[in-house]
Design a protein around this motif. Structure first.
Motif, PDB file in Angstrom:
ATOM      1  N   GLN A  70       0.822  -1.217   0.000  1.00 54.31           N
ATOM      2  CA  GLN A  70       0.000   0.000   0.000  1.00 54.31           C
ATOM      3  C   GLN A  70       0.853   1.264   0.000  1.00 54.31           C
ATOM      4  OE1 GLN A  70      -2.299  -1.244   3.519  1.00 54.31           O
ATOM      5  NE2 GLN A  70      -4.146  -1.229   2.252  1.00 54.31           N
ATOM      6  N   LEU A  71       2.134   1.122  -0.308  1.00 53.17           N
ATOM      7  CA  LEU A  71       3.063   2.237  -0.332  1.00 53.17           C
ATOM      8  C   LEU A  71       3.882   2.200  -1.617  1.00 53.17           C
ATOM      9  CD1 LEU A  71       4.338   1.911   3.341  1.00 53.17           C
ATOM     10  CD2 LEU A  71       2.844   3.728   2.486  1.00 53.17           C
ATOM     11  N   LEU A  72       4.107   3.374  -2.199  1.00 50.79           N
ATOM     12  CA  LEU A  72       4.939   3.513  -3.392  1.00 50.79           C
ATOM     13  C   LEU A  72       5.917   4.651  -3.137  1.00 50.79           C
ATOM     14  CD1 LEU A  72       5.594   2.837  -6.383  1.00 50.79           C
ATOM     15  CD2 LEU A  72       3.873   4.553  -7.024  1.00 50.79           C
ATOM     16  N   VAL A  73       7.209   4.351  -3.142  1.00 53.75           N
ATOM     17  CA  VAL A  73       8.251   5.341  -2.891  1.00 53.75           C
ATOM     18  C   VAL A  73       8.650   5.992  -4.211  1.00 53.75           C
ATOM     19  CG1 VAL A  73      10.595   5.709  -2.001  1.00 53.75           C
ATOM     20  CG2 VAL A  73       9.059   4.081  -0.863  1.00 53.75           C
ATOM     21  N   GLY A  74       8.844   7.304  -4.188  1.00 53.31           N
ATOM     22  CA  GLY A  74       9.180   8.022  -5.415  1.00 53.31           C
ATOM     23  C   GLY A  74      10.300   9.010  -5.235  1.00 53.31           C
ATOM     24  N   ASN A  75      10.733   9.562  -6.373  1.00 54.11           N
ATOM     25  CA  ASN A  75      11.798  10.559  -6.410  1.00 54.11           C
ATOM     26  C   ASN A  75      11.202  11.917  -6.056  1.00 54.11           C
ATOM     27  OD1 ASN A  75      13.718  12.524  -7.388  1.00 54.11           O
ATOM     28  ND2 ASN A  75      14.700  10.867  -8.506  1.00 54.11           N
ATOM     29  N   GLY A  76      10.831  12.082  -4.805  1.00 55.66           N
ATOM     30  CA  GLY A  76      10.152  13.286  -4.361  1.00 55.66           C
ATOM     31  C   GLY A  76       8.666  13.223  -4.697  1.00 55.66           C
ATOM     32  N   SER A  77       7.888  14.096  -4.075  1.00 57.01           N
ATOM     33  CA  SER A  77       6.448  14.096  -4.324  1.00 57.01           C
ATOM     34  C   SER A  77       6.122  14.529  -5.748  1.00 57.01           C
ATOM     35  CB  SER A  77       5.737  15.000  -3.317  1.00 57.01           C
ATOM     36  OG  SER A  77       6.207  16.327  -3.398  1.00 57.01           O
ATOM     37  N   SER A  78       6.979  15.355  -6.360  1.00 58.10           N
ATOM     38  CA  SER A  78       6.687  15.830  -7.719  1.00 58.10           C
ATOM     39  C   SER A  78       6.617  14.671  -8.712  1.00 58.10           C
ATOM     40  CB  SER A  78       7.740  16.845  -8.173  1.00 58.10           C
ATOM     41  OG  SER A  78       7.659  18.025  -7.414  1.00 58.10           O
ATOM     42  N   GLU A  79       7.536  13.740  -8.614  1.00 62.46           N
ATOM     43  CA  GLU A  79       7.491  12.594  -9.534  1.00 62.46           C
ATOM     44  C   GLU A  79       6.179  11.836  -9.381  1.00 62.46           C
ATOM     45  OE1 GLU A  79       8.455   8.150 -10.438  1.00 62.46           O
ATOM     46  OE2 GLU A  79       9.205   8.960  -8.541  1.00 62.46           O
TER      47      GLU A  79
ATOM     48  N   LEU B  81      -5.811   8.674  -1.935  1.00 60.32           N
ATOM     49  CA  LEU B  81      -4.353   8.590  -1.986  1.00 60.32           C
ATOM     50  C   LEU B  81      -3.768   9.601  -1.006  1.00 60.32           C
ATOM     51  CD1 LEU B  81      -3.821   8.473  -5.866  1.00 60.32           C
ATOM     52  CD2 LEU B  81      -3.545   6.559  -4.265  1.00 60.32           C
ATOM     53  N   GLY B  82      -2.741   9.183  -0.285  1.00 59.83           N
ATOM     54  CA  GLY B  82      -2.036  10.089   0.619  1.00 59.83           C
ATOM     55  C   GLY B  82      -0.623  10.313   0.116  1.00 59.83           C
ATOM     56  N   LEU B  83      -0.265  11.569  -0.151  1.00 58.44           N
ATOM     57  CA  LEU B  83       1.051  11.915  -0.683  1.00 58.44           C
ATOM     58  C   LEU B  83       1.926  12.462   0.439  1.00 58.44           C
ATOM     59  CD1 LEU B  83       2.829  12.281  -3.261  1.00 58.44           C
ATOM     60  CD2 LEU B  83       1.925  14.621  -3.371  1.00 58.44           C
ATOM     61  N   HIS B  84       3.138  11.936   0.552  1.00 54.67           N
ATOM     62  CA  HIS B  84       4.060  12.327   1.618  1.00 54.67           C
ATOM     63  C   HIS B  84       5.416  12.714   1.030  1.00 54.67           C
ATOM     64  CE1 HIS B  84       1.138   9.446   3.217  1.00 54.67           C
ATOM     65  NE2 HIS B  84       1.261  10.033   4.384  1.00 54.67           N
TER      66      HIS B  84
ATOM     67  N   GLY C 286      -1.862   4.190  -0.670  1.00 56.62           N
ATOM     68  CA  GLY C 286      -3.096   3.980  -1.406  1.00 56.62           C
ATOM     69  C   GLY C 286      -3.384   2.504  -1.609  1.00 56.62           C
ATOM     70  N   PRO C 287      -4.431   2.181  -2.338  1.00 59.22           N
ATOM     71  CA  PRO C 287      -4.771   0.775  -2.593  1.00 59.22           C
ATOM     72  C   PRO C 287      -3.649   0.074  -3.353  1.00 59.22           C
ATOM     73  CG  PRO C 287      -6.581   2.248  -3.188  1.00 59.22           C
ATOM     74  CD  PRO C 287      -5.398   3.113  -2.945  1.00 59.22           C
TER      75      PRO C 287
END
Length: 399
Positions: free
Chosen positions: A98-107, A238-241, A259-260
């Motif tokens: 339920q988590l997706l890590v990204g290159n900052g919130s902008s990506e 969706l929750g953006l962190h 998110g789901p």
């Protein structure tokens, strides 16, 4: 009434020489210290950057953590960021899928819009400019629901509901605590539930500044689980962190979506590999370990922010009724007498740059009323440097 903005708004009739042609223009974001320094012909270190909203009172903590972690250069990054997702899952009380890590919130913003392809995006109040940039790049219509910064996170009126035909493909976006609106939703789960009842298919809640709420009653409601539990309708939440603000690490690009699981798997499949460096993933785990120490610095931030508010009010530059305290910043509107004289947020920003102080002029943030400046609350000595620059600008405008 909904407001749509796609270009900066400027008050007519600038004062002579208020915004010299040689002054670096306001870009899409705050900060931009490297570009501004190049255009001014100075080193970045010469500029006091009050436009990026980091937790400057914790800079030494981040500096020590960065120095203690060697850069892991030998192997490709883990495209799934498995170790960090597992650690985040413990903190968030969710499963790793339920988590997706990204290159900052902008990506993650650009990725979500590209995959979801909503028929329209509704922004609850002026917020992070990247949402509109991503919408425009993908040809997605957008609107700003509230034009008043202090009303952005009120329960939306019935008239804000999406058209019934495509309701399930509409996306609502809100940021709490807000930027530049400088407020937090008093009951965020209730607000998300209200949007779900109105028929929005997806609600994206930007929680970038959540950790600054630590110790307040609102903090408990600013979690993805609390939001999705409150949503009993067929709405995806969706929750953006972001690690950027609270851990004062703008240069380490790291954020995550909650998110789901099936939707996050679709997003992950649609992105290039290796978006998160092994160093960023390692630092994310170190930041989470050190979070209690960062929280201990919050009282110092509150003192510095209040001190800056008093100093800014004393200059007479700002409307006393429109000076808002944000998570790590102030958002203040110029005094009506100055606006009537043709002084703009851009011209004041330009004059502050003469003192090598960089702030955020908010006129080019879609939906933001004209005349607002956003200023980061810096530690005491740097805060006094900003205050003195404001005093000098005020004197020059009164001359």
């Amino acid at each position: 009434m909904p407001v749509r903005e796609s270009a900066p708004r400027r008050a007519p009739g600038h004062k002579p020489d208020a915004s010299p042609a040689t002054s670096p223009a306001q870009g899409a974001h705050g900060g931009e210290v490297y570009r501004v320094a190049r255009e001014l012909g100075v080193a970045p270190e010469a500029i006091l950057d009050c436009g990026s909203n980091g937790f400057a009172q914790a800079e030494d903590l981040t500096r020590d953590l960065v120095a203690s972690v060697p850069y892991p250069f030998e192997h490709y990054p883990d495209p799934d960021s498995t170790a960090l997702r597992q650690r985040l899952a413990l903190d968030e009380g969710v499963s790793p899928d339920q988590l997706l890590v990204g290159n900052g919130s902008s990506e993650l913003i650009w990725l979500a819009l590209r995959v979801l392809r909503p028929t329209r995006v509704t922004l609850l109040g002026p917020t992070f400019s990247e949402y509109v940039r991503a919408c425009d790049a993908h040809g997605i219509p957008w609107r700003v629901l509230h034009s008043a910064p202090v009303g952005a996170l009120e329960t939306p009126p019935a008239a804000s509901a999406p058209p019934p035909g495509d309701a399930r493909r509409e996306l609502a976006v809100l940021c709490s605590p807000g930027n530049p609106c400088a407020i937090a939703a008093p009951d965020l789960p209730a607000l998300v539930a209200a949007l779900a009842r109105q028929g929005y298919g997806t609600v994206l809640v930007d929680l970038t500044y959540r950790d600054f709420l630590w110790g307040t009653p609102e903090y408990a409601g600013h979690h993805w689980q609390a939001l999705t539990t409150a949503c009993t309708f067929e709405t995806t939440v969706l929750g953006l962190h972001s690690f950027t603000k609270f851990f004062h690490c703008t240069g380490i690009r790291l954020g995550y979506l909650a998110g789901p699981g099936p939707l996050l798997a679709r997003l992950h499949a649609a992105r290039p590999p290796w978006m998160v460096s092994p160093y960023a993933e390692a630092m994310g785990q170190r930041f989470l370990d050190a979070r209690p120490t960062y929280r201990d610095r919050l009282p110092t931030l509150h003192i510095d922010r209040t001190t800056l508010l008093r100093a800014a009010r004393a200059t007479g530059l700002f409307d006393p009724g429109a000076m808002l305290e944000g998570a790590s910043f102030l958002t203040c509107r110029l005094h009506p007498r100055l606006l009537a004289q043709g002084v703009t947020s851009g011209s004041v920003r330009a004059q502050l740059l003469r003192h090598h102080v960089l702030v955020r002029a908010c006129d080019n943030i879609p939906g933001m009323p004209a005349g607002y400046l956003r200023m980061q609350a810096r530690p005491a000595q740097e805060g006094e440097r900003l205050a003195e620059a404001l005093r000098q600008v005020a004197r020059s405008l009164d001359a």
